[in-house]
Design a protein around this motif. Structure first.
Motif, PDB file in Angstrom:
ATOM      1  N   PRO A  77       0.976  -1.767   0.271  1.00 38.91           N
ATOM      2  CA  PRO A  77       0.102   0.022  -0.171  1.00 38.91           C
ATOM      3  C   PRO A  77       1.030   1.784   0.292  1.00 38.91           C
ATOM      4  CG  PRO A  77      -0.205  -1.235   2.611  1.00 38.91           C
ATOM      5  CD  PRO A  77       0.757  -1.850   1.687  1.00 38.91           C
ATOM      6  N   SER A  78       0.467   2.154  -0.442  1.00 33.14           N
ATOM      7  CA  SER A  78       0.778   3.797  -0.577  1.00 33.14           C
ATOM      8  C   SER A  78      -0.441   4.340  -0.098  1.00 33.14           C
ATOM      9  CB  SER A  78       1.717   3.869  -1.331  1.00 33.14           C
ATOM     10  OG  SER A  78       0.755   4.188  -2.897  1.00 33.14           O
ATOM     11  N   ALA A  79       0.193   5.923  -0.182  1.00 32.95           N
ATOM     12  CA  ALA A  79      -0.591   6.908   0.093  1.00 32.95           C
ATOM     13  C   ALA A  79      -1.411   7.583  -1.453  1.00 32.95           C
ATOM     14  CB  ALA A  79       0.145   7.949   0.928  1.00 32.95           C
ATOM     15  N   SER A  80      -2.598   7.329  -1.523  1.00 33.46           N
ATOM     16  CA  SER A  80      -3.188   7.527  -2.621  1.00 33.46           C
ATOM     17  C   SER A  80      -2.618   6.816  -3.967  1.00 33.46           C
ATOM     18  CB  SER A  80      -2.671   8.543  -2.932  1.00 33.46           C
ATOM     19  OG  SER A  80      -3.771  10.225  -2.498  1.00 33.46           O
ATOM     20  N   HIS A  95      19.646   0.018  -3.186  1.00 33.09           N
ATOM     21  CA  HIS A  95      19.557   1.587  -3.255  1.00 33.09           C
ATOM     22  C   HIS A  95      17.951   1.958  -3.293  1.00 33.09           C
ATOM     23  CE1 HIS A  95      23.798   1.388  -2.951  1.00 33.09           C
ATOM     24  NE2 HIS A  95      23.703   1.462  -4.251  1.00 33.09           N
ATOM     25  N   PHE A  96      17.355   2.324  -2.450  1.00 36.34           N
ATOM     26  CA  PHE A  96      15.762   2.784  -2.265  1.00 36.34           C
ATOM     27  C   PHE A  96      15.539   4.127  -2.327  1.00 36.34           C
ATOM     28  CE2 PHE A  96      15.392  -1.262  -0.603  1.00 36.34           C
ATOM     29  CZ  PHE A  96      14.005  -1.522  -0.567  1.00 36.34           C
ATOM     30  N   TYR A  97      15.254   4.719  -3.626  1.00 40.06           N
ATOM     31  CA  TYR A  97      14.664   6.385  -3.524  1.00 40.06           C
ATOM     32  C   TYR A  97      13.428   6.580  -3.711  1.00 40.06           C
ATOM     33  CZ  TYR A  97      18.961   6.371  -5.260  1.00 40.06           C
ATOM     34  OH  TYR A  97      21.096   6.260  -5.973  1.00 40.06           O
ATOM     35  N   LEU A  98      13.036   7.847  -3.076  1.00 40.33           N
ATOM     36  CA  LEU A  98      12.228   8.153  -2.735  1.00 40.33           C
ATOM     37  C   LEU A  98      11.276   9.080  -4.718  1.00 40.33           C
ATOM     38  CD1 LEU A  98       9.377   8.650  -1.558  1.00 40.33           C
ATOM     39  CD2 LEU A  98      10.604  10.773  -0.328  1.00 40.33           C
ATOM     40  N   GLN A  99      10.528   8.542  -5.227  1.00 44.62           N
ATOM     41  CA  GLN A  99       9.640   9.335  -6.361  1.00 44.62           C
ATOM     42  C   GLN A  99       9.131  10.141  -6.301  1.00 44.62           C
ATOM     43  OE1 GLN A  99      11.070   9.589  -9.466  1.00 44.62           O
ATOM     44  NE2 GLN A  99       9.828  11.249  -9.816  1.00 44.62           N
ATOM     45  N   ARG A 100       8.878  11.443  -5.799  1.00 46.09           N
ATOM     46  CA  ARG A 100       8.116  12.862  -4.970  1.00 46.09           C
ATOM     47  C   ARG A 100       7.513  12.940  -6.229  1.00 46.09           C
ATOM     48  NH1 ARG A 100       8.047  13.995  -0.117  1.00 46.09           N
ATOM     49  NH2 ARG A 100      10.115  13.858   1.043  1.00 46.09           N
ATOM     50  N   SER A 101       6.228  12.684  -5.096  1.00 41.41           N
ATOM     51  CA  SER A 101       4.411  12.837  -6.004  1.00 41.41           C
ATOM     52  C   SER A 101       4.064  13.952  -5.554  1.00 41.41           C
ATOM     53  CB  SER A 101       3.814  12.403  -6.229  1.00 41.41           C
ATOM     54  OG  SER A 101       3.466  10.829  -6.385  1.00 41.41           O
ATOM     55  N   ARG A 102       3.534  15.353  -7.509  1.00 43.94           N
ATOM     56  CA  ARG A 102       3.294  16.775  -7.011  1.00 43.94           C
ATOM     57  C   ARG A 102       1.640  16.723  -5.744  1.00 43.94           C
ATOM     58  NH1 ARG A 102       0.685  18.832 -11.806  1.00 43.94           N
ATOM     59  NH2 ARG A 102       0.770  19.851 -10.439  1.00 43.94           N
ATOM     60  N   ARG A 103       2.456  17.441  -5.042  1.00 42.05           N
ATOM     61  CA  ARG A 103       0.869  17.855  -3.499  1.00 42.05           C
ATOM     62  C   ARG A 103       1.182  16.902  -2.722  1.00 42.05           C
ATOM     63  NH1 ARG A 103      -3.797  15.232  -6.799  1.00 42.05           N
ATOM     64  NH2 ARG A 103      -4.160  14.801  -4.568  1.00 42.05           N
ATOM     65  N   ASP A 117       5.375  13.946   5.896  1.00 45.62           N
ATOM     66  CA  ASP A 117       5.432  13.773   4.769  1.00 45.62           C
ATOM     67  C   ASP A 117       4.930  12.027   4.710  1.00 45.62           C
ATOM     68  OD1 ASP A 117       7.047  13.059   3.017  1.00 45.62           O
ATOM     69  OD2 ASP A 117       8.480  14.111   3.707  1.00 45.62           O
ATOM     70  N   ILE A 118       3.307  12.379   4.575  1.00 48.12           N
ATOM     71  CA  ILE A 118       3.105  10.847   3.826  1.00 48.12           C
ATOM     72  C   ILE A 118       4.132  10.010   3.283  1.00 48.12           C
ATOM     73  CG2 ILE A 118       1.214   9.700   2.713  1.00 48.12           C
ATOM     74  CD1 ILE A 118       0.672  10.600   5.898  1.00 48.12           C
ATOM     75  N   GLN A 119       4.647  10.167   2.019  1.00 51.44           N
ATOM     76  CA  GLN A 119       5.689   9.666   1.193  1.00 51.44           C
ATOM     77  C   GLN A 119       6.556   8.796   1.674  1.00 51.44           C
ATOM     78  OE1 GLN A 119       5.308  11.480  -3.008  1.00 51.44           O
ATOM     79  NE2 GLN A 119       4.448  10.449  -2.893  1.00 51.44           N
ATOM     80  N   ARG A 120       7.232   9.489   2.917  1.00 47.49           N
ATOM     81  CA  ARG A 120       8.231   9.367   3.529  1.00 47.49           C
ATOM     82  C   ARG A 120       7.571   7.975   4.719  1.00 47.49           C
ATOM     83  NH1 ARG A 120      12.903   9.620   2.299  1.00 47.49           N
ATOM     84  NH2 ARG A 120      13.787  11.897   1.984  1.00 47.49           N
ATOM     85  N   LEU A 121       6.175   7.694   5.021  1.00 48.67           N
ATOM     86  CA  LEU A 121       6.034   6.387   5.908  1.00 48.67           C
ATOM     87  C   LEU A 121       5.843   5.525   4.607  1.00 48.67           C
ATOM     88  CD1 LEU A 121       2.405   8.216   7.140  1.00 48.67           C
ATOM     89  CD2 LEU A 121       5.268   7.424   8.142  1.00 48.67           C
ATOM     90  N   ASP A 122       5.361   5.990   3.206  1.00 45.14           N
ATOM     91  CA  ASP A 122       5.758   4.520   2.656  1.00 45.14           C
ATOM     92  C   ASP A 122       6.314   4.329   2.415  1.00 45.14           C
ATOM     93  OD1 ASP A 122       2.615   6.033   1.482  1.00 45.14           O
ATOM     94  OD2 ASP A 122       2.829   6.676   0.560  1.00 45.14           O
ATOM     95  N   ASN A 154      14.694  12.834 -12.456  1.00 41.36           N
ATOM     96  CA  ASN A 154      14.744  14.646 -12.591  1.00 41.36           C
ATOM     97  C   ASN A 154      14.858  14.158 -10.770  1.00 41.36           C
ATOM     98  OD1 ASN A 154      12.085  13.189 -10.781  1.00 41.36           O
ATOM     99  ND2 ASN A 154      11.359  12.314 -12.514  1.00 41.36           N
ATOM    100  N   ASP A 155      14.513  15.923 -10.552  1.00 44.09           N
ATOM    101  CA  ASP A 155      14.840  16.410  -9.395  1.00 44.09           C
ATOM    102  C   ASP A 155      14.150  16.128  -8.265  1.00 44.09           C
ATOM    103  OD1 ASP A 155      16.692  17.876 -10.684  1.00 44.09           O
ATOM    104  OD2 ASP A 155      15.485  20.079 -10.909  1.00 44.09           O
ATOM    105  N   SER A 156      12.945  15.037  -8.887  1.00 40.06           N
ATOM    106  CA  SER A 156      11.951  14.820  -7.514  1.00 40.06           C
ATOM    107  C   SER A 156      12.089  13.708  -7.244  1.00 40.06           C
ATOM    108  CB  SER A 156      10.766  14.727  -8.248  1.00 40.06           C
ATOM    109  OG  SER A 156      10.192  15.567  -9.034  1.00 40.06           O
ATOM    110  N   THR A 157      13.386  12.978  -7.318  1.00 39.51           N
ATOM    111  CA  THR A 157      13.535  11.442  -7.022  1.00 39.51           C
ATOM    112  C   THR A 157      15.064  11.133  -5.936  1.00 39.51           C
ATOM    113  OG1 THR A 157      13.274  10.643  -8.959  1.00 39.51           O
ATOM    114  CG2 THR A 157      14.821   9.354  -7.610  1.00 39.51           C
ATOM    115  N   GLU A 158      14.764  11.035  -5.262  1.00 32.59           N
ATOM    116  CA  GLU A 158      15.754  11.394  -3.430  1.00 32.59           C
ATOM    117  C   GLU A 158      15.933  10.258  -3.252  1.00 32.59           C
ATOM    118  OE1 GLU A 158      12.609  12.962   0.238  1.00 32.59           O
ATOM    119  OE2 GLU A 158      13.231  14.387  -1.766  1.00 32.59           O
ATOM    120  N   TYR A 159      17.481  10.307  -2.996  1.00 31.11           N
ATOM    121  CA  TYR A 159      18.002   8.628  -2.555  1.00 31.11           C
ATOM    122  C   TYR A 159      17.621   9.218  -0.520  1.00 31.11           C
ATOM    123  CZ  TYR A 159      21.255   5.532   0.245  1.00 31.11           C
ATOM    124  OH  TYR A 159      21.276   5.065   0.988  1.00 31.11           O
ATOM    125  N   SER A 160      16.932   7.490  -0.492  1.00 31.72           N
ATOM    126  CA  SER A 160      16.710   7.590   0.804  1.00 31.72           C
ATOM    127  C   SER A 160      17.391   6.722   2.687  1.00 31.72           C
ATOM    128  CB  SER A 160      14.922   6.880   1.107  1.00 31.72           C
ATOM    129  OG  SER A 160      14.343   7.691   0.198  1.00 31.72           O
TER     130      SER A 160
END
Length: 166
Positions: A77-80, A95-103, A117-122, A154-160
């Motif tokens: 599961p993940s938010a939305s 290596h786990f990366y977070l691909q941030r979503s708009r909003r 930060d819901i995507q961090r919970l994801d 892209n700039d929306s992808t960050e290392y976790s």
């Protein structure tokens, strides 16, 4: 919920989720709610899991004994239903990366309102599914934070975080 878990005044409970067994699983799986939230639509492997760089999707064969932990991340599961995780295999490292979503995310609006930060919970959910499945399969490893410097798409992808196989 905060009172029930004895959260202090400096702690927040960012999310609460139901767990357990579904009484009528076939009915629940075919229900409209799952379709409404998009739970029946999952991104394919080639959009989530990679080998060495983000340009090279990894196959289940190349993932080897880690194919099942990756699949558990994919269907988790993940938010939305955003599935913000991306994983790059680099030798014995995942290596786990977070691909941030708009909003979503660590934006000024989120900070002002005090929304977690819901995507961090994801990402935590993805890490949990990965590790528990690996343990169930007898695969040993450990989590470390050591950015490998892989070029992101892209700039929306960050290392976790990284999982290093033992």
């Amino acid at each position: 919920f905060a009172r029930k878990v004895s959260a202090t005044h400096t702690e927040t409970v960012p999310v609460v989720t139901a767990t357990g067994y579904i009484l009528d699983e076939p009915r629940a799986r075919n229900g409209g709610f799952r379709k409404t939230i998009g739970a029946v639509k999952r991104l394919p492997w080639e959009q989530l899991f990679f080998k060495d760089t983000f340009d090279t999707p990894i196959t289940t064969e190349e993932a080897g004994s880690y194919a099942e932990p990756l699949e558990m991340v994919r269907i988790g599961p993940s938010a939305s239903n955003k599935q913000p995780w991306r994983i790059v295999k680099d030798g014995p490292k995942w290596h786990f990366y977070l691909q941030r979503s708009r909003r979503y995310g660590n934006t000024l609006a989120f900070k002002l309102v005090g929304i977690a930060d819901i995507q961090r919970l994801d990402m935590g959910i993805a890490m949990n599914h990965f590790e528990l499945t690996a343990q169930e399969l007898g695969l040993q490893g450990q989590w470390v934070i050591d950015d490998p410097g892989i070029v992101t798409p892209n700039d929306s992808t960050e290392y976790s975080v990284s999982w290093i196989e033992n």
